[in-house]
Design a protein around this motif. Structure first.
Motif, PDB file in Angstrom:
ATOM      1  N   LEU A   1      34.958  59.652  64.055  1.00 39.47           N
ATOM      2  CA  LEU A   1      35.432  60.368  62.933  1.00 39.47           C
ATOM      3  C   LEU A   1      34.046  60.129  62.706  1.00 39.47           C
ATOM      4  O   LEU A   1      33.199  60.691  62.228  1.00 39.47           O
ATOM      5  N   SER A   2      33.884  58.775  62.681  1.00 38.05           N
ATOM      6  CA  SER A   2      32.772  57.791  62.048  1.00 38.05           C
ATOM      7  C   SER A   2      32.560  56.759  62.651  1.00 38.05           C
ATOM      8  O   SER A   2      32.986  56.292  62.915  1.00 38.05           O
ATOM      9  N   ASN A   3      31.694  56.948  64.104  1.00 37.61           N
ATOM     10  CA  ASN A   3      31.372  56.113  64.914  1.00 37.61           C
ATOM     11  C   ASN A   3      31.447  54.845  64.724  1.00 37.61           C
ATOM     12  O   ASN A   3      31.697  53.637  65.293  1.00 37.61           O
ATOM     13  N   SER A   4      30.277  54.289  63.777  1.00 39.62           N
ATOM     14  CA  SER A   4      30.537  52.293  62.895  1.00 39.62           C
ATOM     15  C   SER A   4      31.871  52.135  62.168  1.00 39.62           C
ATOM     16  O   SER A   4      31.251  50.712  62.178  1.00 39.62           O
ATOM     17  N   LEU A   5      32.572  53.252  61.458  1.00 42.68           N
ATOM     18  CA  LEU A   5      33.475  53.174  60.872  1.00 42.68           C
ATOM     19  C   LEU A   5      34.647  52.647  61.985  1.00 42.68           C
ATOM     20  O   LEU A   5      35.529  51.904  60.933  1.00 42.68           O
ATOM     21  N   ASP A   6      35.331  53.500  62.317  1.00 44.53           N
ATOM     22  CA  ASP A   6      36.225  53.871  63.507  1.00 44.53           C
ATOM     23  C   ASP A   6      36.815  52.875  64.598  1.00 44.53           C
ATOM     24  O   ASP A   6      36.116  51.554  65.045  1.00 44.53           O
ATOM     25  N   VAL A   7      38.136  52.308  64.349  1.00 46.14           N
ATOM     26  CA  VAL A   7      38.353  51.033  65.010  1.00 46.14           C
ATOM     27  C   VAL A   7      40.110  51.536  65.312  1.00 46.14           C
ATOM     28  O   VAL A   7      41.278  52.605  64.856  1.00 46.14           O
ATOM     29  N   VAL A   8      40.498  51.254  66.620  1.00 48.07           N
ATOM     30  CA  VAL A   8      41.938  51.480  66.660  1.00 48.07           C
ATOM     31  C   VAL A   8      43.018  50.466  66.380  1.00 48.07           C
ATOM     32  O   VAL A   8      42.182  49.237  66.459  1.00 48.07           O
ATOM     33  N   GLY A   9      43.895  50.843  65.924  1.00 46.46           N
ATOM     34  CA  GLY A   9      45.046  50.035  65.420  1.00 46.46           C
ATOM     35  C   GLY A   9      46.088  49.865  66.028  1.00 46.46           C
ATOM     36  O   GLY A   9      46.805  51.009  66.101  1.00 46.46           O
ATOM     37  N   THR A  10      47.060  49.045  65.072  1.00 43.39           N
ATOM     38  CA  THR A  10      48.835  49.374  65.793  1.00 43.39           C
ATOM     39  C   THR A  10      49.496  49.011  64.399  1.00 43.39           C
ATOM     40  O   THR A  10      49.194  48.015  63.296  1.00 43.39           O
TER      41      THR A  10
END
Lengths: 485, 476
Positions: free
Chosen positions: A206-215
């Motif tokens: 979505l926004s490469n410098s902000l996205d992270v995968v979480g749980t």
């Protein structure tokens, strides 16, 4: 015994001890999905066949006495913006309604390696671009706690599925609160790792410098277990830091005596639901009771976080969405004469309103002189916001705040008032802008609706927020409202 | 009135790295359509690029060979536009911080040596290739998508089509020397666009810049520039001006044709590609690359003049391609006489290569074979003229010169007794010529010698024949 009531930890234990088979666990959860998901709509795709196969393989391992993976037999839901090989991955968009990726995201590979059972792909706001899961092409997900309300978003499918016991664990993604806000709205635990801790390879950006995968999990330990599995450096993601594989679960302990906790004045003074504020202040007192030191601090640039975030996020969205044109894959309009028409119509028809709004704004920012000025300024302010946090983390281990300023709103309300909905991420976005880690953990109920406590930590200091959340969870008694779904 | 033509070139060169710029797919010309592809170069949702260090190294090599400064920190940017051969809706390129800048390359212009400035060299990825079928469909082959490129932008220092051609020849030569590209225009591994305008040096009036595309050879570049400069000048003479536009070279009609609508300015919405972390380029790495650069054409030319005592012209021709210069040096190693080797290569070998439009690498024989041929001549085994015939055979068949000479029975006759008999016979048959020669007609001697050569089918040693004929006439 109702298997779906078990925690992830308990499921794995019982499978190892042969008290229950992975197949039974999988079937019980698939039955639960069949029973309630028609109404709840937490899933876009259910991968029953693959799940049963995977469960059989785990049972075979048990039978052979082989070493079991950390997620052996545990049912996992995967947000549908994380690509899965040979299983369609839609990102909640008409554009990718029939997109079947030829590869697995790194996080999916790791779940499979640890014998996790993926039950399906969960609903989300289109491309994870909003806060209510209502912008999904596949219809809204309902909040299992109150079906007239949204589960939050964009990971609302995952949080609803975990809360409704359709799965024990789930993956989400967090660009501006998409893991924490829906975790708060569904009364579960959601972790947003530091930028770079978890590989983004296979996360549809979505926004490469902000996205992270979480749980997500129904408790801190469960959510941490899944984080342990997916975290760590990956040669396929150069922006992932050289962080060794982690084992936070082993270091979890309820003793937080002497922990230094900051409560930012700027956050607590922002407009918010008084019931939320009250719960958070109660939480702060509980931490003191646990032997932590809670003090008010100042984050002077907090008020610019939203504008900074918005400029960066829409610019990056407009770039990330450029690949969807109906040429190589994805939705293509039926009716076109010229190449321009192919692009314009495919994008107009294949993408939803919310995403198109962001593309418009981002395209303006990147293409106009004025816009570029704002964009560059946003990067400078981003550095200032980081400095605010650096200063606080010199003295404090974690920062407390509400996860959201409000309680879950009703379905359809956000359409009438989108700005209020965007406001629900106000306490979440600073962690994305600064690349920090954060967790949302339930801290009580107000009029039957859950309130989430956000605990933020310095970059790659996940252990601090996990310990704090774990100790807090152990001490807090949430009562019947929390379990009764 | 006097006019000055101002030309700048934008040259795209594909780098010969083993793999593509951001993935592990093979970087190879050809192959079945869409077989050298993966989620990364296809730009599939979720895939992330990984910068290939080799591409960076090749870019630095090119920069050093073209006398550029190398940036100490490299970031990649996204250049956005929509086209089917572009998989991501943006090309990963470099906007404001190119890898190399402020270089030059020297050419031999009519007024002597001239430095053509290189404004910048940046690295970027190539796109796929659109194929338009006869049925009217457009198909796309993504094998080329993600192949690393350098884009070289010259200063507007070029003032004629011929200078542009010379610059391109030199550039190609240099890049082939350092082995970063094969620079094959016909395979698209070197592509050149031209920016041109003309200034009236008396009034200072300038035409608007025209961009020229679809230039498929260096000759086309030169011809197109000449065509455009005439077009610009005639408009100036009429008191008119050109419009800022892109024109396409039509190499059938030898004219340029307007391509894009006027007034449209490209807006590429450049933004940093945050998926690729910035790379710091350490001075030590640049030094290492510099130390390992092969000898460049200019230095080699100077050395050839010094070491082999060759005239400047010879040295220039022999170093015009790396392969040719190596062929020369390898041959000299085996037969000492550098000037002789140079004459043979510059004469018969190059003529044949040019006639057939092939390169040294396509030859069926090697330096050791040419050396063996020269040894046959120098040992008086064959004559110079037979040598040329042998070389022709070598071009055709690739056989060893010794074998050719043996098969064809071309071994030179140097045996005086044998030749004496033939000379005697020829003189018998051509008594009138003997008389003519004695009467002062020198030409008659040539005729007699020619008859002896004919009788031996060219195999007689000409020096000996000459001596024997003179002796025999004296005796008469």
């Amino acid at each position: 015994m109702d298997i779906t009531r078990l925690t992830a930890e308990e499921i794995r234990e019982k499978i190892e001890k042969k008290e229950v088979s992975a197949l039974e666990v999988t079937r019980a959860h698939l039955d639960r999905i069949r029973e309630i998901d028609g109404d709840l709509n937490a899933f876009i795709t259910i991968t029953e066949e693959e799940a049963l196969e995977a469960a059989k393989r785990v049972d075979q391992k048990v039978k052979n006495g082989e070493k079991l993976g950390k997620l052996a037999g545990i049912p996992v839901g995967v947000k549908d913006n994380i690509v899965t090989k040979a299983i369609r991955t839609t990102a909640g968009s008409k554009m990718l309604e029939n997109f079947i990726p030829p590869y697995d995201a790194t996080v999916i590979k790791r779940i499979k390696e640890e014998d996790g059972i993926i039950l399906g792909k969960t609903n989300l706001d289109e491309f994870a671009g909003s806060y209510s899961t209502e912008s999904s092409y596949f219809g809204p997900t309902k909040n299992p706690i109150d079906k007239e309300r949204v589960p939050g978003g964009s990971s609302g499918g995952s949080t609803a599925a975990v809360r409704a016991h359709e799965v024990a664990l789930a993956l989400g993604s967090d660009t501006g609160g998409s893991n924490r806000q829906p975790a708060s709205y569904c009364g579960i635990v959601g972790i947003k790792p530091s930028y770079g801790l978890v590989s983004r390879y296979g996360l549809i950006p979505l926004s490469n410098s902000l996205d992270v995968v979480g749980t997500f999990g129904r408790n801190v330990k469960d959510a941490t277990l899944l984080l342990d599995v997916i975290a760590g450096s990956d040669i396929n993601d150069p922006s992932a830091m050289e962080v060794e594989r982690v084992n936070y679960l082993e270091s979890l302990q309820a003793d937080i005596k002497g922990m230094r906790i900051a409560l930012p004045g700027e956050y607590m003074n922002m407009p918010m639901d008084s019931r939320v504020k009250e719960k958070v202040l109660e939480a702060a007192r509980l931490f003191e009771k646990l032997g932590a030191k809670v003090e008010e601090v100042s984050l002077p640039h907090a008020k610019y976080a939203w504008a900074t975030y918005y400029l960066i996020v829409v610019s990056e969205i407009s770039s990330a969405m450029a690949k969807y044109g109906g040429v190589g894959y994805g939705y293509r309009t039926e009716d076109y004469e010229t190449l321009d028409e192919l692009y314009i119509k495919s994008r107009t028809e294949g993408l939803g309103e919310e995403i198109k709004r962001s593309i418009m704004a981002g395209t303006y920012i990147l293409s106009s002189q004025e816009g570029k000025k704002y964009y560059e300024k946003a990067f400078r302010v981003r550095a200032l916001i980081k400095e605010d946090f650096d200063r606080v983390f010199e003295t404090y281990d974690v920062i407390l705040s509400p996860t959201t300023p409000n309680l879950p709103f009703k379905l359809g309300e956000s359409v009438k008032n989108p700005t209020e909905m965007y406001g629900s991420g106000i306490f979440n976005i600073p962690a994305n802008v600064a690349g920090l880690c954060a967790i949302s953990v339930p801290c009580g109920y107000a009029d039957g609706l859950p309130v989430g406590l956000q605990i933020m930590g310095d970059r790659f200091k996940e252990i601090n927020i996990l310990k704090a959340a774990y100790a807090f969870e152990a001490e807090l008694s949430l009562g019947g409202e929390h379990s009764g779904i | 009135m006097a006019y000055k033509t101002i030309v700048g070139l934008e040259i795209h060169v594909e780098l010969l790295t083993k793999t593509k710029m951001f993935c592990h797919c093979k970087n190879e010309f050809g192959g079945d359509a869409n077989t050298h592809c993966c989620p990364i170069c296809l730009g599939l949702p979720g895939a992330l690029p990984k910068l290939n260090k080799e591409a960076l190294e090749y870019g630095i090599k090119a920069g050093l060979a073209l006398n550029c400064q190398i940036a100490d920190r490299v970031k990649m940017d996204r250049k956005h536009y929509f086209y089917p051969d572009l998989t991501k809706g943006y090309q990963i390129s470099q906007d404001d911080n190119p890898l190399c800048s402020k270089g030059y390359l020297e050419i031999e212009s009519e007024e002597g040596p001239k430095k053509i400035g290189i404004q910048r060299i940046h690295i970027e990825e190539d796109t796929g290739k659109s194929i338009h079928t006869e049925a009217g469909d457009t198909l796309v082959d993504y094998n080329r998508a993600g192949v690393p490129l350098i884009e070289i932008v010259t200063a507007p220092d070029i003032n004629s089509g011929e200078e542009a051609r010379m610059f391109l020849e030199n550039l190609k030569n240099t890049l082939k020397y350092i082995e970063v590209s094969d620079c094959k225009m016909e395979e698209g591994s070197l592509r050149c666009d031209v920016n041109i305008n003309v200034v009236d040096t008396e009034t200072g009036k300038r035409t608007n810049i025209t961009e020229l595309k679809n230039l498929n050879s260096f000759k086309a570049v030169a011809t197109a520039i000449e065509y455009e400069e005439n077009r610009h000048i005639s408009l100036l003479k009429e008191g008119k001006n050109t419009i800022k536009e892109t024109r396409r070279w039509n190499d059938v009609e030898n004219v340029t044709v307007a391509m894009r609508g006027k007034g449209t300015t490209d807006n590429y919405r450049y933004a940093v590609d945050v998926d690729i972390p910035p790379v710091t380029i350490k001075e030590a790495w640049i030094d290492e690359i510099r130390a390992n650069l092969p000898e460049l054409p200019h230095a080699k030319k100077e050395r050839f003049m010094r070491e082999y005592d060759l005239p400047e012209y010879d040295a220039g021709v022999l170093t015009q391609s790396k392969e040719l210069s190596i062929f020369f040096e390898e041959t000299v190693k085996l037969c000492d006489d550098a000037k002789q080797v140079s004459n043979w290569i510059m004469g018969d070998v190059l003529r044949r290569l040019n006639d057939e439009g092939i390169e040294v690498g396509d030859l069926k024989f090697g330096p050791e074979d040419l050396a063996a041929l020269l040894k046959l001549i120098n040992d008086d085994k064959i004559s110079n003229n037979i040598g040329k015939k042998v070389l022709r055979e070598m071009f055709e068949t690739g056989k060893k010169p010794e074998d050719i000479v043996k098969e064809k029975g071309w071994i030179q006759i140097s045996d005086e007794d044998e030749l004496k008999q033939i000379v005697g016979k020829v003189l018998e048959e051509n008594q009138q010529s003997v008389i003519d020669y004695k009467n002062g007609k020198d030409r008659a001697l040539g005729f007699i010698i020619g008859q002896v050569m004919k009788a031996t089918r060219g195999k007689a040693n000409p020096q000996i024949v000459n001596k024997l004929v003179l002796e025999a006439i004296e005796e008469k």
